[in-house]
Design a protein around this motif. Structure first.
Motif, PDB file in Angstrom:
ATOM      1  N   PHE A 206      18.675  14.790  15.330  1.00 59.93           N
ATOM      2  CA  PHE A 206      19.067  16.055  15.950  1.00 59.93           C
ATOM      3  C   PHE A 206      20.540  16.348  15.681  1.00 59.93           C
ATOM      4  O   PHE A 206      20.926  17.497  15.441  1.00 59.93           O
ATOM      5  CB  PHE A 206      18.813  16.007  17.457  1.00 59.93           C
ATOM      6  CG  PHE A 206      17.353  16.139  17.810  1.00 59.93           C
ATOM      7  CD1 PHE A 206      16.837  15.477  18.916  1.00 59.93           C
ATOM      8  CD2 PHE A 206      16.495  16.923  17.052  1.00 59.93           C
ATOM      9  CE1 PHE A 206      15.495  15.590  19.250  1.00 59.93           C
ATOM     10  CE2 PHE A 206      15.151  17.028  17.378  1.00 59.93           C
ATOM     11  CZ  PHE A 206      14.653  16.373  18.474  1.00 59.93           C
ATOM     12  N   ALA A 207      21.362  15.284  15.730  1.00 53.72           N
ATOM     13  CA  ALA A 207      22.792  15.464  15.486  1.00 53.72           C
ATOM     14  C   ALA A 207      23.026  15.965  14.073  1.00 53.72           C
ATOM     15  O   ALA A 207      23.823  16.873  13.837  1.00 53.72           O
ATOM     16  CB  ALA A 207      23.528  14.150  15.712  1.00 53.72           C
ATOM     17  N   GLN A 208      22.312  15.358  13.143  1.00 54.41           N
ATOM     18  CA  GLN A 208      22.442  15.802  11.755  1.00 54.41           C
ATOM     19  C   GLN A 208      22.034  17.262  11.614  1.00 54.41           C
ATOM     20  O   GLN A 208      22.688  18.044  10.928  1.00 54.41           O
ATOM     21  CB  GLN A 208      21.556  14.955  10.847  1.00 54.41           C
ATOM     22  CG  GLN A 208      22.159  13.628  10.445  1.00 54.41           C
ATOM     23  CD  GLN A 208      21.346  12.983   9.361  1.00 54.41           C
ATOM     24  OE1 GLN A 208      20.790  13.670   8.509  1.00 54.41           O
ATOM     25  NE2 GLN A 208      21.260  11.670   9.399  1.00 54.41           N
ATOM     26  N   ASP A 210      21.983  19.600  13.869  1.00 49.52           N
ATOM     27  CA  ASP A 210      22.988  20.472  14.494  1.00 49.52           C
ATOM     28  C   ASP A 210      24.201  20.622  13.591  1.00 49.52           C
ATOM     29  O   ASP A 210      24.754  21.716  13.419  1.00 49.52           O
ATOM     30  CB  ASP A 210      23.434  19.867  15.837  1.00 49.52           C
ATOM     31  CG  ASP A 210      22.448  20.168  16.948  1.00 49.52           C
ATOM     32  OD1 ASP A 210      22.640  19.647  18.068  1.00 49.52           O
ATOM     33  OD2 ASP A 210      21.476  20.925  16.693  1.00 49.52           O
ATOM     34  N   LEU A 211      24.595  19.512  13.032  1.00 45.35           N
ATOM     35  CA  LEU A 211      25.788  19.525  12.179  1.00 45.35           C
ATOM     36  C   LEU A 211      25.562  20.395  10.950  1.00 45.35           C
ATOM     37  O   LEU A 211      26.410  21.211  10.572  1.00 45.35           O
ATOM     38  CB  LEU A 211      26.103  18.085  11.762  1.00 45.35           C
ATOM     39  CG  LEU A 211      27.536  17.780  11.318  1.00 45.35           C
ATOM     40  CD1 LEU A 211      28.520  18.154  12.388  1.00 45.35           C
ATOM     41  CD2 LEU A 211      27.656  16.302  10.980  1.00 45.35           C
ATOM     42  N   GLN A 212      24.403  20.203  10.341  1.00 45.47           N
ATOM     43  CA  GLN A 212      24.116  20.975   9.138  1.00 45.47           C
ATOM     44  C   GLN A 212      24.007  22.460   9.462  1.00 45.47           C
ATOM     45  O   GLN A 212      24.465  23.315   8.694  1.00 45.47           O
ATOM     46  CB  GLN A 212      22.817  20.480   8.479  1.00 45.47           C
ATOM     47  CG  GLN A 212      22.932  19.098   7.850  1.00 45.47           C
ATOM     48  CD  GLN A 212      23.767  19.097   6.569  1.00 45.47           C
ATOM     49  OE1 GLN A 212      24.087  20.143   6.009  1.00 45.47           O
ATOM     50  NE2 GLN A 212      24.138  17.919   6.107  1.00 45.47           N
ATOM     51  N   ALA A 213      23.396  22.753  10.597  1.00 48.64           N
ATOM     52  CA  ALA A 213      23.258  24.164  10.988  1.00 48.64           C
ATOM     53  C   ALA A 213      24.628  24.774  11.246  1.00 48.64           C
ATOM     54  O   ALA A 213      24.909  25.909  10.833  1.00 48.64           O
ATOM     55  CB  ALA A 213      22.371  24.279  12.230  1.00 48.64           C
ATOM     56  N   ALA A 214      25.476  24.015  11.928  1.00 44.24           N
ATOM     57  CA  ALA A 214      26.824  24.517  12.211  1.00 44.24           C
ATOM     58  C   ALA A 214      27.599  24.709  10.910  1.00 44.24           C
ATOM     59  O   ALA A 214      28.342  25.676  10.740  1.00 44.24           O
ATOM     60  CB  ALA A 214      27.562  23.539  13.132  1.00 44.24           C
ATOM     61  N   LEU A 215      27.411  23.798   9.991  1.00 46.94           N
ATOM     62  CA  LEU A 215      28.090  23.907   8.703  1.00 46.94           C
ATOM     63  C   LEU A 215      27.601  25.129   7.941  1.00 46.94           C
ATOM     64  O   LEU A 215      28.396  25.880   7.347  1.00 46.94           O
ATOM     65  CB  LEU A 215      27.874  22.634   7.889  1.00 46.94           C
ATOM     66  CG  LEU A 215      28.592  22.562   6.551  1.00 46.94           C
ATOM     67  CD1 LEU A 215      30.097  22.646   6.734  1.00 46.94           C
ATOM     68  CD2 LEU A 215      28.226  21.273   5.818  1.00 46.94           C
ATOM     69  N   SER A 287      30.263  12.236  15.197  1.00 45.47           N
ATOM     70  CA  SER A 287      29.107  12.684  14.412  1.00 45.47           C
ATOM     71  C   SER A 287      29.487  12.910  12.957  1.00 45.47           C
ATOM     72  O   SER A 287      28.747  12.554  12.037  1.00 45.47           O
ATOM     73  CB  SER A 287      28.539  13.959  15.028  1.00 45.47           C
ATOM     74  OG  SER A 287      27.407  14.366  14.303  1.00 45.47           O
ATOM     75  N   PHE A 288      30.654  13.500  12.751  1.00 46.25           N
ATOM     76  CA  PHE A 288      31.133  13.700  11.379  1.00 46.25           C
ATOM     77  C   PHE A 288      31.180  12.377  10.633  1.00 46.25           C
ATOM     78  O   PHE A 288      30.658  12.234   9.526  1.00 46.25           O
ATOM     79  CB  PHE A 288      32.549  14.304  11.390  1.00 46.25           C
ATOM     80  CG  PHE A 288      32.567  15.804  11.368  1.00 46.25           C
ATOM     81  CD1 PHE A 288      33.133  16.509  12.410  1.00 46.25           C
ATOM     82  CD2 PHE A 288      32.016  16.504  10.314  1.00 46.25           C
ATOM     83  CE1 PHE A 288      33.146  17.902  12.389  1.00 46.25           C
ATOM     84  CE2 PHE A 288      32.031  17.879  10.297  1.00 46.25           C
ATOM     85  CZ  PHE A 288      32.600  18.578  11.337  1.00 46.25           C
ATOM     86  N   ALA A 289      31.800  11.411  11.276  1.00 43.92           N
ATOM     87  CA  ALA A 289      31.999  10.117  10.628  1.00 43.92           C
ATOM     88  C   ALA A 289      30.667   9.437  10.352  1.00 43.92           C
ATOM     89  O   ALA A 289      30.434   8.893   9.261  1.00 43.92           O
ATOM     90  CB  ALA A 289      32.887   9.233  11.485  1.00 43.92           C
ATOM     91  N   GLU A 290      29.750   9.504  11.325  1.00 44.07           N
ATOM     92  CA  GLU A 290      28.469   8.806  11.163  1.00 44.07           C
ATOM     93  C   GLU A 290      27.623   9.452  10.078  1.00 44.07           C
ATOM     94  O   GLU A 290      27.062   8.770   9.220  1.00 44.07           O
ATOM     95  CB  GLU A 290      27.707   8.813  12.500  1.00 44.07           C
ATOM     96  CG  GLU A 290      28.266   7.811  13.489  1.00 44.07           C
ATOM     97  CD  GLU A 290      27.639   7.976  14.860  1.00 44.07           C
ATOM     98  OE1 GLU A 290      28.012   7.206  15.772  1.00 44.07           O
ATOM     99  OE2 GLU A 290      26.791   8.867  15.031  1.00 44.07           O
ATOM    100  N   VAL A 291      27.550  10.773  10.134  1.00 47.02           N
ATOM    101  CA  VAL A 291      26.716  11.460   9.131  1.00 47.02           C
ATOM    102  C   VAL A 291      27.292  11.241   7.738  1.00 47.02           C
ATOM    103  O   VAL A 291      26.564  11.004   6.769  1.00 47.02           O
ATOM    104  CB  VAL A 291      26.626  12.970   9.462  1.00 47.02           C
ATOM    105  CG1 VAL A 291      25.943  13.711   8.326  1.00 47.02           C
ATOM    106  CG2 VAL A 291      25.854  13.175  10.748  1.00 47.02           C
ATOM    107  N   ALA A 292      28.608  11.310   7.644  1.00 44.44           N
ATOM    108  CA  ALA A 292      29.220  11.100   6.333  1.00 44.44           C
ATOM    109  C   ALA A 292      28.936   9.701   5.819  1.00 44.44           C
ATOM    110  O   ALA A 292      28.670   9.496   4.635  1.00 44.44           O
ATOM    111  CB  ALA A 292      30.721  11.348   6.425  1.00 44.44           C
TER     112      ALA A 292
END
Lengths: 308, 448
Positions: A206-208, A210-215, A287-292
């Protein structure tokens, strides 16, 4: 006729006279022949965006037009045989070169080049019975060589689309399937490789998302030129030098601009996650750090697979 | 301590920024891969850009407002974006917008200075400027030294030498002034073409070697004595002319040198005395000097050299004459002998210095000529463009180093497209080997 239109018409007529004067070979054309073409270009590139364009800008626009190329094309349209002969002689190599770039083999390139000349000559007939020549679309702003290259490239794309619609090969179908599978794999890759708990993997997914959608949203909100640079570099996989060439800037400028865009996007994504998704700043940073980190792992595994 | 803390904080801030950019870079790449896989083709009003719009965009030939409109379309339409990309790369669109926005066109002097300090300019111009500066400083220092020595020499001159010199000078000075002027003008308009050959050392009249003297011709047959005053005066004029100047530059030196002549002639009357008594001087002066590329300058040098040798040869005679003329000068003759020896030593030292300076000038001039010859042979004209070869690169004379050049590799697609549009560039690339900088229709191309 409105006063503004009269003024524009006067400017165009005077501009046509100057254009004929600076042409090395005006091909016996007159102001009355040239003026409509120039007016169309002025309407298309100036007045459409700003009806109150200053007269100085209109004058400058006309004075920057390619005089010889425009006279040549208009003479060809009027059926001047000498003009056609000059056009073919001067630009055969250009058309052939462009066709070669757009085709996979020599035969296809030759066919494409022949099709171009047919299109230019107007062998196709429109619904009203008049020949449909692409020459009418040349405004004289850019060079004739560049315009011809664009025509060849567009025709190549149209031809490819027609051919690909007719037959979807098994190979294409397999590729589509693989692409779909790859997308699904991406979503589950974290769970497959690092072994978290199901709850953790669901939360991370879900975090990914959200992050991708926000990006994605942040990219859409960028200024047009910044967005174009992002698309050229990240979506079309161009090098910075090539992306800079499209934008008309130096590679170093494109690089600096991209660095700024990255910083702006990160800031904007954090704002979206905090304001719209209810995250905290710390969560966003984490979240940035983990996804990256996961993306890096994915990339490394992809590279390892390719090397085998 | 505070500085270290600040540096540490700054460094950690930069590292964090780099990390942040790396993270967003990875996320954007992932977004790009996903969009590429499933993005629909977008268009403005359901239409793509036509060929004229695409080519005008790729060539940066659109007004700002319409360009912005097309930029917005291209940001959404992958098809048009791909076409524009291909066109931009094949057309090699120059960064006209970037250059027009950033720097105004500099004026004459600023443009010249900008070209001097450009990378290409610095590579060639800086060493040349440095060498010129060193030469100028050396010339000034040498000249000052000579002036100082000359003034000390004059201060030591005894009175009876001064009287005799005035007598000799009056006999032919005025009549021969134009000849002397012509001689030293000719001296400075000669063009030496051979490297310096070593002259015999210890020649007092060797000031002329500074003008690039070469081989010393052998002594010639004697001539009648009637020409002695004229020749002596010519040499008188020549010696002072050559002494102050260490260069052989032909232009602009005539009047200044004439003034130097008169000044030096006044300061060194002892020279007049010595030369006036040598009937052999004119003999050797008449001897034709058969060296390639040399003219009057070297004849004069040789004349003076030989005059100096004759001077030494006739020294005892000269010494004796004052003694004979002054019957009661037993003491005076002893004094004059000592003076003569001292003067001879000083003259020898001066001659050595002059010879060294002349050798330096000769080598500099030889280097300059060799460079000119080299430049002249490395120029070609192809397709109406003139090219100079500089450090292995054929550079168009119209090249402006302040403007960016588009690099094109031979056998690349970009090159093929370029020469298809501009066949003359193909001719240039075929006829000139190696790297070429050519200016064509307002754009600069670096062909490799």
């Amino acid at each position: 006729m409105k006063p503004e239109n009269q003024q524009i018409e006067q400017l165009v007529n005077h501009g046509a006279g100057r254009l004929l004067a600076r042409a090395a070979d005006s091909r016996s054309l007159g102001v009355e022949t040239l003026a409509p073409r120039i007016m169309a270009a002025v309407q298309k590139y100036l007045l459409r965006d700003d009806p109150a364009t200053p007269t100085a800008e209109v004058t400058k626009f006309i004075d920057e037009m390619q005089a010889d190329d425009l006279c040549l094309i208009i003479a060809c349209e009027r059926g001047d045989e000498n003009a056609w002969h000059d056009l073919v002689e001067r630009f055969t190599a250009t058309v052939r070169s462009a066709a070669r770039s757009a085709s996979s083999n020599e035969d296809a390139a030759e066919d494409l080049a022949q099709s171009i000349w047919a299109e230019l000559y107007g062998l196709r007939v429109r619904d009203d019975g008049r020949p449909a020549s692409k020459l009418a679309y040349y405004s004289g702003r850019g060079s004739l060589a560049g315009w011809l290259r664009a025509v060849v490239a567009q025709l190549a794309v149209d031809t490819f689309r027609k051919q690909s619609k007719l037959v979807q090969t098994e190979e294409d179908a397999d590729l589509d399937r693989l692409a779909r599978d790859a997308q699904l794999t991406d979503a589950h890759s974290f769970a497959a490789t690092s072994g978290p708990t199901p709850e953790q993997s669901l939360s991370n997914r879900f975090a990914q998302t959200d992050l991708q959608a926000a990006l994605s949203k942040s990219v859409q909100q960028l200024a047009a030129e910044d967005r174009l640079l992002v698309k050229l570099y990240y979506f079309d996989n161009l090098r910075l030098r090539e992306a800079g060439a499209v934008l008309g800037v130096h590679e170093a400028t494109a690089s600096r601009r991209l660095t700024r865009i990255q910083a702006d996007l990160r800031k904007r994504v954090s704002e979206i996650l905090v304001d719209e998704r209810g995250w905290t700043h710390a969560e966003a940073e984490r979240s940035f750090a983990e996804v990256a980190q996961h993306l890096e792992t994915d990339l490394e595994s992809l590279v390892r697979e390719e090397s085998f | 301590m505070r500085n270290f803390t600040f540096f540490h904080w700054q460094r950690s801030f930069e590292m964090k920024r780099e990390t942040n950019n790396n993270e967003i870079d990875l996320l954007l790449r992932r977004l790009g891969r996903r969009e590429d896989a499933g993005a629909p083709e977008a268009s403005i009003d359901g239409e793509h850009l036509d060929a004229d719009e695409l080519s005008s965009y790729a060539l940066n030939a659109l007004p700002a407002a319409s360009r912005a409109r097309y930029t917005a379309h291209l940001a959404e339409c992958s098809v048009c974006r791909k076409l524009v990309t291909e066109l931009s790369i094949s057309l090699g669109a120059a960064t006209v917008a970037e250059q027009a926005k950033t720097a105004p066109v500099p004026g004459g002097l600023r443009k010249f200075l900008a070209s001097l300090f450009s990378p290409m300019g610095l590579r060639y111009v800086a060493p040349v400027l440095g060498a010129v500066l060193v030469m100028v400083v050396g010339f000034v220092v040498l000249r000052q030294q000579r002036r100082a020595e000359k003034s000390s020499l004059v201060a030591q001159l005894p009175e009876h030498r001064v009287n005799e010199s005035e007598t000799a000078r009056d006999s032919g000075a005025k009549a021969d002034a134009p000849n002397a002027a012509a001689n030293h003008d000719e001296t400075y308009h000669n063009t030496p073409g051979k490297p310096t050959e070593p002259k015999p050392s210890g020649t007092p009249g060797a000031e002329a070697t500074r003008t690039g003297a070469g081989a010393a011709p052998p002594p010639a047959a004697k001539e009648p004595a009637t020409d002695t005053p004229v020749v002596a005066q010519r040499q008188v004029q020549e010696l002072p002319v050559l002494q102050p100047s260490t260069t052989a530059k032909p232009t602009g030196g005539g009047d200044a040198q004439k003034k130097a002549d008169e000044t030096a002639a006044k300061k060194q009357p002892e020279t007049v005395t010595v030369e006036a008594r040598n009937s052999e001087v004119k003999d050797q002066a008449r001897e034709p000097v058969k060296t390639a590329g040399r003219t009057e300058k070297f004849e004069n040098a040789d004349r003076i050299t030989i005059a100096g040798a004759a001077d030494r040869k006739n020294e005892p005679a000269n010494k004796n004459k004052p003694t004979a003329a002054a019957p009661a000068a037993g003491v005076a003759s002893v004094v004059s002998r000592g003076d003569l020896a001292r003067r001879r030593a000083e003259k020898e030292r001066e001659a050595d210095r002059d010879k060294r300076a002349a050798n330096e000038e000769e080598s500099e001039e030889t280097k300059r000529l060799a460079k000119d010859e080299k430049v002249e042979t490395e120029t070609r004209t192809v397709a109406g463009r003139r090219f100079h070869k500089q450090r292995g690169v054929w550079v168009d004379t119209a090249y402006d180093s302040a403007k960016d050049a588009t690099t094109v590799h031979r056998n690349s697609e970009q090159f093929r497209g370029l020469v298809a549009d501009e066949p003359a560039i193909r001719t240039i690339a075929e006829q000139l080997d190696g790297e070429i900088l050519v200016v064509w229709k307002g754009r600069t191309y670096r062909i490799r």
